[in-house]
Design an enzyme around this catalytic site. Structure first.
Site, PDB file in Angstrom:
ATOM      1  N   HIS A 123       6.019   6.221  -1.143  1.00 26.91           N
ATOM      2  CA  HIS A 123       6.915   5.907  -0.146  1.00 26.91           C
ATOM      3  C   HIS A 123       8.140   6.456   0.384  1.00 26.91           C
ATOM      4  O   HIS A 123       7.892   6.381   1.699  1.00 26.91           O
ATOM      5  CB  HIS A 123       7.667   4.423  -0.728  1.00 26.91           C
ATOM      6  CG  HIS A 123       5.700   3.851  -0.482  1.00 26.91           C
ATOM      7  ND1 HIS A 123       5.097   3.520  -1.889  1.00 26.91           N
ATOM      8  CD2 HIS A 123       5.357   3.411  -0.204  1.00 26.91           C
ATOM      9  CE1 HIS A 123       3.924   2.883  -1.621  1.00 26.91           C
ATOM     10  NE2 HIS A 123       4.127   2.814  -0.457  1.00 26.91           N
ATOM     11  N   ASP A 151      -3.396   4.107  -1.877  1.00 31.73           N
ATOM     12  CA  ASP A 151      -4.031   3.262  -3.349  1.00 31.73           C
ATOM     13  C   ASP A 151      -4.835   3.595  -3.592  1.00 31.73           C
ATOM     14  O   ASP A 151      -5.490   3.679  -4.587  1.00 31.73           O
ATOM     15  CB  ASP A 151      -3.093   2.000  -2.845  1.00 31.73           C
ATOM     16  CG  ASP A 151      -1.905   1.866  -3.784  1.00 31.73           C
ATOM     17  OD1 ASP A 151      -1.102   2.471  -4.038  1.00 31.73           O
ATOM     18  OD2 ASP A 151      -1.139   1.044  -2.777  1.00 31.73           O
ATOM     19  N   CYS A 186      -4.890   1.976   7.680  1.00 30.27           N
ATOM     20  CA  CYS A 186      -3.340   2.010   7.643  1.00 30.27           C
ATOM     21  C   CYS A 186      -2.745   3.039   6.444  1.00 30.27           C
ATOM     22  O   CYS A 186      -1.641   3.375   6.781  1.00 30.27           O
ATOM     23  CB  CYS A 186      -2.878   0.405   7.225  1.00 30.27           C
ATOM     24  SG  CYS A 186      -3.079   0.281   6.232  1.00 30.27           S
ATOM     25  N   GLU A 208      -7.736  -1.054  -0.888  1.00 33.30           N
ATOM     26  CA  GLU A 208      -6.822  -0.409  -1.636  1.00 33.30           C
ATOM     27  C   GLU A 208      -7.652  -0.260  -3.004  1.00 33.30           C
ATOM     28  O   GLU A 208      -6.738   0.656  -3.373  1.00 33.30           O
ATOM     29  CB  GLU A 208      -5.710  -0.066  -1.184  1.00 33.30           C
ATOM     30  CG  GLU A 208      -4.905  -1.763  -1.940  1.00 33.30           C
ATOM     31  CD  GLU A 208      -2.832  -1.822  -1.656  1.00 33.30           C
ATOM     32  OE1 GLU A 208      -2.430  -0.178  -1.072  1.00 33.30           O
ATOM     33  OE2 GLU A 208      -2.535  -2.751  -1.329  1.00 33.30           O
TER      34      GLU A 208
HETATM   35  C1  PEP Z   1      -1.870   2.141   1.182  1.00 27.72           C
HETATM   36  O1  PEP Z   1      -1.689   1.726  -0.007  1.00 27.72           O
HETATM   37  O2  PEP Z   1      -2.512   3.246   1.703  1.00 27.72           O
HETATM   38  C2  PEP Z   1      -1.355   1.617   1.909  1.00 27.72           C
HETATM   39  C3  PEP Z   1      -1.201   1.624   2.923  1.00 27.72           C
HETATM   40  O3  PEP Z   1       0.058   0.597   1.639  1.00 27.72           O
HETATM   41  P1  PEP Z   1       0.934   1.573   0.590  1.00 27.72           P
HETATM   42  O4  PEP Z   1       1.258   2.708   1.093  1.00 27.72           O
HETATM   43  O5  PEP Z   1       2.599   1.400   1.211  1.00 27.72           O
HETATM   44  O6  PEP Z   1       1.311   0.949  -0.314  1.00 27.72           O
HETATM   45 MG    MG Z   2      -0.623   0.546  -0.968  1.00 19.16          MG
END
Ligand code: PEP
Ligand code: MG
Length: 539
Positions: free
Chosen positions: A188, A453, A500, A429
């Site tokens: 992140h 994920d 996303c 995901e």
């Molecule tokens: C993902 O898992 O692709 C996602 C958009 O959520 P995060 O990266 O915040 O886990």
């Molecule tokens: Mg995620």
């Protein structure tokens, strides 16, 4: 001049002074020194430098807030000159043959404790000052940054590692680039760097103790290089690259205000990902058609306690109002795994990525979830909102979510508070959600594929583990087939499907995604215009 290489997180170039990111004082290492006398000399030099820093701070504070408020820095200077304090530190260095940072930290703690136990209120209050001045001295000795004096100059942040909460707390306008010794490109923290449009490298094998705070560096996110103390020629070359990048960005400005449509007229929703209200500036600057992922958990990071319903309501409302009638998809709390918050008391887990996180927390500690839902439903009145639920694996979770939404709705109704139940979608995901996407689709308004994920769970690769970056193949055929399956099942049920996760911004795949039937791409703001150009150039 020294050269290092790392893994690129964001492909920009930056030149500027280095700020060594200072971790909390629990990071202070104790090590043996061969020559305690030399260590004492180093300590005395540290005192001199700290005194200079405090004198500069005093002058700055006098100019900004007046003499009375600035006096605290004089008090700190006096403390540094106190022989009881300095003798105690020297004695720790000599008797234990240890490094000065450790001796200062231990002595600072002892003195602070002593002051805190005094009856006199004035002396009690000095405990915080002695801690403060000791921390400053430790920072000077270890060559780490002094955030107060450096805060005016944008710089290249170099750290051992950065957690998402440390990253969100930084003043983004003061950061030219990020470099970390550890960290993976899928973390992140990496996502945040991309969002901020900041050149960033991770996994750079550099010994931070050899670095001087304030030295010049070049971060090249294209070649993956970090150059410390570059010569004039390299600085000029880097500047040329920066100019070329800026020129390209200027050309892309022509894409602003244009529709995101292929030549044959198929429109793709091109939205932006954000983590906080302050990211809205990047969204507007890059002309996104909406927000496809507002990672609401960032509202919970970097603080001591839960954000209240009202704080959340204000944040969501501000996003909705700023974006006028554009679609804003707010994802409910996705805490856990790498996004840890002390006050949640989640406890240690052997496999946090497979653990108690996201919707699992919300469906267990329903009070936390209900507070967020109340804030969301109240804010929904102010614009075009949708709610999105993360980490779904089963149909019962959606049924349970709807029951809780119904309860929240009834409570707000009973209290006479205006609200609206907006569209509700889910993140796809987990592999389970892909396989049952035909069953999930009729239950929701949209799908948004979280490829970060989904890749981690499908390929059995911890996205945080830097050793596995070379195995983390987001172009894996399994992932691409999954995206196709999800789109097909969404369309059969008459709903839209988007991406996303970070893969959505992968320009090598944009055409393929459009051909597969992906209806929406939600990407970091800096990728909006390049992707719009690709889509507009497509047949
Ligand atoms: C993902 O898992 O692709 C996602 C958009 O959520 P995060 O990266 O915040 O886990
Ligand atoms: Mg995620």
């Amino acid at each position: 001049m020294e050269k290092y290489t790392g893994k690129t997180v964001f492909k920009g170039v930056a030149v500027g002074p280095v700020t060594l990111f200072n971790k909390a004082d629990d990071q202070i290492k104790r090590y043996k020194v061969e020559d305690p006398d030399a260590e004492i000399s180093r300590f005395e030099k540290g005192i001199e430098d700290t005194n200079e820093q405090l004198a500069a701070l005093y002058d700055k504070a006098v100019a900004e807030v007046g003499e009375a408020s600035a006096a605290i820095f004089e008090v700190h200077q006096m403390m540094l000159e106190d022989e009881d304090y300095t003798d105690a530190i020297k004695s720790v260095i000599t008797t234990e043959s240890v490094n000065a940072e450790y001796a200062v930290a231990v002595t600072g703690d002892n003195f602070a404790e002593m002051f805190a136990s005094m009856d006199d209120e004035y002396m009690k209050a000095r405990a915080a000052d002695i801690k403060d001045v000791s921390n400053r001295l430790v920072r000077v000795l270890s060559g780490a940054s002094d955030s107060t004096t450096d805060s005016d100059k944008p710089s290249i942040i170099i750290a051992d590692d950065l957690s998402p909460s440390e990253t969100v707390q930084m003043d983004k306008s003061k950061i030219l680039a990020f470099v970390t010794v550890h960290g993976s490109t899928n973390s992140h923290t990496a996502i945040l760097a991309r969002m901020m449009n900041i050149p960033a490298l991770v996994s750079v094998d550099i010994n931070l103790n050899t670095l001087e705070n304030g030295c010049t560096a070049i971060v090249n996110g294209i070649t993956g290089e970090l150059i410390i103390n570059p010569d004039e020629e390299l600085i000029a070359k880097a500047q040329e690259e920066i100019d070329a990048i800026n020129e390209k960005a200027l050309l892309l400005q022509q894409m602003k205000g244009q529709e995101t449509k292929t030549k044959s007229g198929r429109e793709i929703k091109l939205y932006a990902n954000i983590g906080s209200v302050s990211d809205l500036a990047y969204v507007l600057e890059n002309d996104a058609a909406g927000i496809g992922l507002f990672r609401s958990e960032f509202l919970y990071l970097g603080r001591e306690d839960f954000p209240t319903e009202d704080e959340q309501f204000q944040a969501y409302k501000q996003v909705l109002q700023t974006m006028a009638e554009k679609k804003i998809i707010i994802r409910t709390l996705d805490i856990g795994a790498d996004k840890q918050v002390d006050y949640f008391n989640l406890g240690q887990e052997d496999n946090p990525a497979l653990g108690y996180r996201a919707i699992r927390i919300c469906l267990t500690q329903t009070e936390i979830f209900k507070t967020q839902l109340r804030a969301l439903l109240r804010a929904a009145v102010y614009g075009n909102m949708a709610i999105m639920y993360p980490m779904i694996t089963s149909t019962w979770e959606i049924e349970k979510i709807y029951e809780i939404v119904e309860e929240v709705k009834k409570e707000l109704e009973a209290e006479g508070i205006p609200f609206k139940v907006p569209e509700q979608g889910i993140m796809i995901e987990t592999p389970a959600a892909v396989v049952i996407s035909d069953l999930l689709a009729p239950m929701v308004d949209f799908f948004s594929i979280g490829t970060n994920d989904l890749t981690q769970y499908t390929l059995a690769i911890d996205r945080q583990n830097q050793k596995l970056d070379k195995f983390y193949n987001a172009h894996h055929e399994a992932i691409l087939r999954m995206i196709k399956t999800v789109c097909d099942n969404a369309h059969k049920a008459g709903i839209w499907a988007g991406i996303c996760g970070e893969l959505g911004a992968d320009t090598e795949l944009t055409e393929e995604f459009v051909k597969m039937g992906v209806d929406e791409l939600s990407v970091s703001p800096s990728m909006i215009l390049p992707i719009r150009k690709i889509i507009r150039d497509m047949e």
